[in-house]
Structure formats: structure tokens, C-alpha cells
Design an enzyme around this catalytic site. Structure first.
Site, PDB file in Angstrom:
ATOM      1  N   GLU A  89       0.687  -1.178  -0.022  1.00  0.00           N
ATOM      2  CA  GLU A  89       0.016   0.036  -0.021  1.00  0.00           C
ATOM      3  C   GLU A  89       0.871   1.392  -0.143  1.00  0.00           C
ATOM      4  O   GLU A  89       1.739   1.383   0.650  1.00  0.00           O
ATOM      5  CB  GLU A  89      -0.897   0.136   1.304  1.00  0.00           C
ATOM      6  CG  GLU A  89      -1.777   1.026   1.334  1.00  0.00           C
ATOM      7  CD  GLU A  89      -2.671   0.820   2.751  1.00  0.00           C
ATOM      8  OE1 GLU A  89      -3.712   1.805   2.875  1.00  0.00           O
ATOM      9  OE2 GLU A  89      -2.570   0.025   3.434  1.00  0.00           O
ATOM     10  N   LYS A 164      -8.799   3.067  -2.484  1.00  0.00           N
ATOM     11  CA  LYS A 164      -9.264   2.616  -1.261  1.00  0.00           C
ATOM     12  C   LYS A 164     -10.814   2.894  -0.756  1.00  0.00           C
ATOM     13  O   LYS A 164     -11.113   3.859  -0.850  1.00  0.00           O
ATOM     14  CB  LYS A 164      -8.223   2.783  -0.139  1.00  0.00           C
ATOM     15  CG  LYS A 164      -8.650   1.770   1.036  1.00  0.00           C
ATOM     16  CD  LYS A 164      -7.252   2.069   2.101  1.00  0.00           C
ATOM     17  CE  LYS A 164      -7.251   1.300   3.296  1.00  0.00           C
ATOM     18  NZ  LYS A 164      -6.095   1.538   4.117  1.00  0.00           N
ATOM     19  N   CYS A 200      -5.788  -2.936   1.459  1.00  0.00           N
ATOM     20  CA  CYS A 200      -5.491  -3.067   2.848  1.00  0.00           C
ATOM     21  C   CYS A 200      -7.109  -3.412   3.493  1.00  0.00           C
ATOM     22  O   CYS A 200      -7.672  -4.329   3.469  1.00  0.00           O
ATOM     23  CB  CYS A 200      -4.849  -2.147   3.467  1.00  0.00           C
ATOM     24  SG  CYS A 200      -4.261  -2.430   5.370  1.00  0.00           S
ATOM     25  N   GLY A 351      20.921  -4.244  35.690  1.00  0.00           N
ATOM     26  CA  GLY A 351      19.545  -4.717  35.831  1.00  0.00           C
ATOM     27  C   GLY A 351      19.247  -5.493  34.472  1.00  0.00           C
ATOM     28  O   GLY A 351      19.765  -5.204  33.302  1.00  0.00           O
ATOM     29  N   THR A 456      15.288   2.734  28.618  1.00  0.00           N
ATOM     30  CA  THR A 456      15.233   1.050  28.998  1.00  0.00           C
ATOM     31  C   THR A 456      14.037   1.004  29.846  1.00  0.00           C
ATOM     32  O   THR A 456      13.966  -0.097  30.514  1.00  0.00           O
ATOM     33  CB  THR A 456      16.621   0.922  29.824  1.00  0.00           C
ATOM     34  OG1 THR A 456      16.706   1.797  30.949  1.00  0.00           O
ATOM     35  CG2 THR A 456      17.926   1.141  28.901  1.00  0.00           C
TER      36      THR A 456
END
Length: 606
Positions: A89, A164, A200, A351, A456
Site C-alpha cells: 500500500e 481504497k 488493505c 539490571g 530502558t
């Protein structure tokens, strides 16, 4: 219906005198009789059509580079004997172009780019996505009239344009912001086969409860093959649903289906959206006869009428899918925003979260582009400091150490020159100074070495307010922002198995999680229970939109009513932090941001 005058205006905008569209069908065509249907299926067994699916990634803003890749794929498809090549697409401008599409020059350039595709399409039919426009119209808010379209091209000519029809506006999608529904719809003859083109969402009509079914309309018009240009984003569990949708579309229509899906990581505005490829080709019985690679570009070439059902459809475990999605997300984010090989900078605490992010970054970028920085205070144990160095050695990355205790002490002393401030209870203020001092150091490294800090923090922490704004939430990119804590542990173990050695130290995996901002502190103390134990409940609340009563019914045997209520209040109280969090990689059905929009401070659970 698109008028001749509109078509001409488009041609003039594109510098093209040959742009044409299919005619819109305005009458209902009766369904074929059962006998005719049987006859048609028998006829299909005599047909032959060699089809290529070009599963590629194209980038917003890079129309010229996108077209070069499209042309290269066309040539490769021809070299492999394909008669038809299908792209994902919006391949020419790229699917995630967002408000770039309001730029008239951008739309003009994307239409003009069809010229190069036309020249490359000698001896082959190409179905390629682009954004079309109606120069004579305006939408509400003075928006231009745009269409998410597919051009069907052969031998230098545009045979038709299919827009579409179904424009999703739920979850992370906002296509109605840009596009108008389809003007046209008619099958196109390709080597003796009538091909109906959908885009889609058009093939998801039944699954998403639309009143219209574009694929069925095309079949009623005589389509013998359904082509679908797709940009179907990944989330855990999506592939099984997607495969079922495509198989059902083929089986119900009694025709083969070509499902060409996008691959790559792209900006979805409030986080990175991952497209996993895994394009599908099914036969008229709904059997999968070919599939594109997962999380990688591919060119799949088959004869849709000759291929047999795949004896074994490639499947990935949830953890393996998650791993590949995160690696692809890091790789493509850094490719787009850190061109020239900038480093990823990661604060290593010893960690599990920081260890996992570092391991994923190395797999995405290589060890030379990852820099670890460890910043111990007096609360960091020798074991965690040692684990950070062990990780760096296992990964082969450079590690630097910046002790922060003196910085923290000096900062607090400077702040306490205000006597009234000094006399107030410390609360978490001193703990947060440590987190924010680490932020200062990481951003200094980022500026000095021209890198990007990778955050993190995991989704469970972000959900339950176990994070420090302007502290450990620092970073240009949040790798684990949509990864729950239990999945963090599963990924860490997977990586060690995947590499056949201990990459992430065992100490980091088995040691109770702690921010180490105070003596003898664990995350369980702060959050009311171990985060990996809380993670499944938090995940269900977010992904299934559970209310308090439903949560108590499901988890009352594991958690007290008070703990369940604390989860709800913490989840909603930290919304203001999440609004300021780094963009992350969407891997679940309801990621924070576009996928889950909650008002700040609504107080419903107080």
C-alpha cells in the site's frame, strides 16, 4: 464518479497525457449461479498466471529513492518470469507520510513518479500504490481531496486506478483525516485473468463489521483473482488473524488472493509502528501457497494457479516475534534518525531492562554502534556494577563509568541553600535527583558523541508510575515502552538461547528488580508486588479494557481488592508522564499513545 475533466487535470498535474481510471459501477450485478460458480472454478484449473509480490519498505519523504526500489523490484520480477508484480500500500510516497500529504508539491511528485514506473512496466503488469487527487474539490476544513490509490500499469500505460474504499479510523489509524472513499472499481484483464484490486482494509470488511465488502463487489463483476495492497501493522497475535482473513476471502469468493504487505519500522506519530511483511498468496480454496519473509524484505514469485498448499506454514513463537519486531524497530529508527552510523547510548545499571535493551541494540546495529554508560551511586551494589561490565564484555561493546554520588551530593547541597526547601521532608526528591543526574550524564554523552539515548523502561513501570519524569524516562527512543515486565524476562532468556551462550548475565535475570535509589530497595516495595507478577493483570486491563469489577473477577484469587484498586489509580495517575515519554515500538494491540487515549487527571478511580 471521477469525471473526464478531473482525470485530465490529474494528467496535467503529473505531466502525463495517458492517466486513466476505471469506471465506477453504479448498478448491482447479480451473483453467479451455483452451476456457473462450479464451471468457473473448473476453468481456473486450466489457467496460469505467474505473480510476484514485492514485499519492500519505502520511506516517507523519499519518493525518488522509493521509486528506484520499485523499479528495481519490477526488473527482478521480470527476470523471474512474473507476468504481474504487486507492491504494498502507498509504496510510492510511503504509507506513513501523514501530513506531508497536505503538501501539494509532495502529491504532485508522487503522481509524476508514476512515469518511471510506467517505463519500467514493459512486458509486465504492475500494481503500485500512490496518492491520487481531485484538483477540483475540497473536503471539510479546506483539506484537499486525496485518494489512497493503486495504479494498474502495463507496457507503459495506466490501465486503471483503484482507490481504497474502507478507511479505518480506529486504534492507531486515522485515514479519514487524509483520504476520500473510492471513486472507481472494476477488474482489469491481466494475461487473460480478470484481476480485482483492493487496498488493505478493503479485505477486512467482515472482520471489522463494515456494511460494504469491496472484494465481493469485484468478484460479482467477474474478478478471477483478488489483489490486496496492504500496510497491515504488526502486533502480537496479528499474523494468525490476518492469515485467517485472507484465507476466508479466497475461500468465500472462490478465487486466489494476493496479499502484499509492507515491511519495516515507521513513525506512527506517537510511537514506531512495525510492519512485519509475511505477505500471503492463497489459492481459490483458501490454502496458503506462498508467504513472504517475516520482518524482512522479500520477492515472492509463484504461479497462483499451479502452486500447491504449503506443507508447513512458517510460524514464530510470541517471544521470537517480539524479538524480531524490536530489533527491526531499533534498526529502522536509527536508520532514519541517526544516519551516518550514530551510536546508541544506553545507561547500564546491571539490571535486566538495560541489559535487554543493550542486547537488542547490538543485534540491530552491531557492537561498534552501542555505547554503555554505567553511573553508580552509593546504593549500587558491587554485584550490579559487575553485571553491567559482564554484559558489556559479552556483547563486545564499549562501556564507560561515571560515578554520580559526588554530583548528587553537590546538587542537593546547592538546592539546600534555600533553607525553607531544606527543612521540607525529603520524600522521593533525593531519589529522583539520582535519576535526573543520570539523565544529565547520558544526554551529555549523547551531545558529545552525536548519539541517541535509548530509554530502558518497560511498559509495566510506565503503566504503574514506577518511573521518574526527566530522569530514567530519558531517551530519544523507548525500546521496551510497549513490552511488559514478564515479557522482558522471556526475551532475556530467549536471547541467550538464540545466541547459544550467556549474553545477558544470569545475575541480571534472577535478581529482584530494583532501581537502587535507596538502601535495600526493590521494585516490589514500590509497586506493591513483583512487576513480573503484576504484568499479566496490567496487560489485560489495558488490552482488554477491563473495568474494576471484571479485573476482580479474573484476578481476585491472586490479588487483593486493595491491590487491584492501586493498579487502577496508579495507571491513571501516571498518564501525564506517559504523554511526555519517548516514542516507543508498538508491539501490542493497545500501546500507549494513539492506541490508548485517556484524559489526564480524570479521577474516575479516586
Amino acid at each position: 464518479m471521477q469525471s473526464k475533466e478531473v482525470a485530465l487535470s490529474l494528467s496535467q498535474a503529473a505531466g502525463d497525457s495517458g492517466l486513466s481510471t476505471g469506471a465506477k459501477v453504479e448498478i448491482e450485478v447479480p451473483l453467479q449461479s451455483a452451476a456457473a460458480e462450479v464451471s468457473r472454478k473448473l476453468t481456473q484449473t486450466e489457467k496460469s498466471l505467474r505473480v510476484a509480490v514485492a514485499q519492500i519498505k519505502t520511506d516517507p519523504g523519499k519518493i525518488e529513492a522509493n521509486v528506484e526500489k520499485i523499479v528495481k523490484s519490477i526488473e527482478q520480477a521480470k527476470d523471474r518470469g512474473a507476468q504481474l508484480v504487486v507492491f504494498p500500500e502507498a509504496a510510492i510516497p510511503a504509507y506513513c507520510s501523514m501530513d506531508l500529504q497536505y503538501n501539494r508539491a509532495y502529491i504532485d511528485d508522487n503522481i509524476k513518479a508514476l512515469e518511471k514506473v510506467k517505463k519500467a512496466s514493459q512486458g509486465i503488469t504492475t500494481v503500485v500504490g500512490f496518492v491520487d487527487t481531485d484538483l477540483t474539490g475540497k473536503r471539510s476544513g479546506s483539506r484537499p481531496v486525496l485518494y489512497n490509490s493503486a495504479a494498474i500499469i502495463r507496457d507503459g500505460e495506466i490501465l486503471g486506478i483503484q482507490d481504497k474504499s474502507l478507511l479505518p479510523t480506529y486504534d492507531i489509524f486515522f485515514e479519514d483525516r487524509y483520504y476520500s472513499p473510492a471513486r472507481t472499481g472494476a477488474p482489469i484483464d491481466v494475461a487473460g485473468v480478470k484481476v480485482g484490486t483492493t487496498i488493505c482494509e478493503d479485505i477486512w470488511a467482515g472482520a471489522e463489521h463494515y456494511a460494504d465488502d469491496p472484494a465481493s463487489v469485484l468478484v460479482s463483476q467477474g474478478a478471477e483473482l483478488i489483489v490486496n495492497l496492504s500496510a497491515s501493522p504488526f502486533h502480537l497475535g496479528k499474523q494468525a488473524t490476518r492469515q485467517k482473513i485472507v484465507q476466508q476471502a479466497s475461500k468465500q469468493a472462490g478465487v486466489p488472493c494476493i496479499y502484499a504487505n509492507l515491511v519495516g519500522g515507521f513513525d506512527g506519530y506517537e510511537g514506531e509502528v512495525i510492519f512485519d511483511g509475511r505477505s500471503l498468496i492463497t489459492n481459490a480454496s483458501g490454502d496458503v501457497v506462498a508467504m513472504g519473509k517475516a520482518f524482512d524484505e522479500d520477492l515472492v514469485v509463484v504461479d497462483v494457479y499451479k502452486e500447491k498448499e504449503l506443507p508447513l506454514i512458517p510460524e514464530l513463537s510470541e517471544t521470537e516475534e517480539l524479538y524480531h519486531a524490536l530489533v527491526l524497530g531499533i534498526k529502522d529508527y536509527m536508520r532514519r534518525l541517526a544516519a551516518g552510523g550514530k551510536k546508541a547510548i544506553i545507561g547500564l545499571s546491571g539490571g535486566i531492562d538495560s541489559a535487554l535493551v543493550a542486547a537488542l541494540a547490538v543485534d540491530a546495529l552491531g557492537p561498534d554502534r552501542v555505547l554503555g554508560v554505567t553511573m553508580p551511586s552509593k546504593f549500587n551494589s558491587d554485584d550490579t556494577k559487575g553485571a553491567a561490565y559482564e554484559l558489556a564484555e559479552n556483547l563486545g561493546i564499549e562501556i564507560r563509568t561515571v560515578p554520580i554520588q559526588n554530583q548528587v551530593d553537590e546538587a542537593i547541597a546547592a538546592l539546600h541553600t534555600d533553607e525553607k526547601l531544606r527543612d521540607l521532608s525529603a520524600g522521593v526528591s533525593n531519589e529522583n535527583v539520582q535519576a535526573r543526574m543520570r539523565m544529565l550524564n547520558l544526554m551529555y554523552y549523547s551531545n558529545k558523541v552525536h548519539g541517541i539515548v535509548l530509554n530502558t523502561g518497560n511498559k509495566t513501570e510506565l503503566a504503574l508510575n514506577n518511573c521518574t519524569i526527566y530522569g530514567d524516562m530519558v531517551g530519544g527512543f523507548s525500546v521496551l515502552g510497549d513490552v511488559d515486565k514478564d515479557r522482558v524476562y522471556e526475551l532475556a532468556k530467549f536471547i541467550n538461547t538464540y545466541h547459544g551462550r550467556e549474553v545477558i548475565p544470569e545475575f541480571s535475570i534472577i535478581t529482584p528488580a530494583s532501581a537502587e535509589l535507596a538502601a535495600n530497595q526493590t521494585d516490589a516495595d514500590v509497586m506493591g508486588d513483583d512487576p513480573q507478577t503484576l504484568a499479566p493483570m496490567v496487560r489485560d486491563i489495558i488490552e482488554q479494557d477491563l473495568n474494576v469489577g471484571e479485573t476482580k473477577a479474573l484476578y481476585g484469587g491472586t490479588f487483593s481488592d486493595d491491590q487491584i484498586m492501586r493498579v487502577f489509580t496508579r495507571l491513571d495517575a501516571s498518564e501525564w508522564k506517559r504523554r511526555q515519554a519517548s516514542p516507543g515500538i508498538r508491539v501490542t494491540k493497545h500501546a500507549f499513545g494513539n492506541g490508548r487515549k485517556m484524559p489526564m487527571g480524570h479521577g474516575y478511580y479516586k
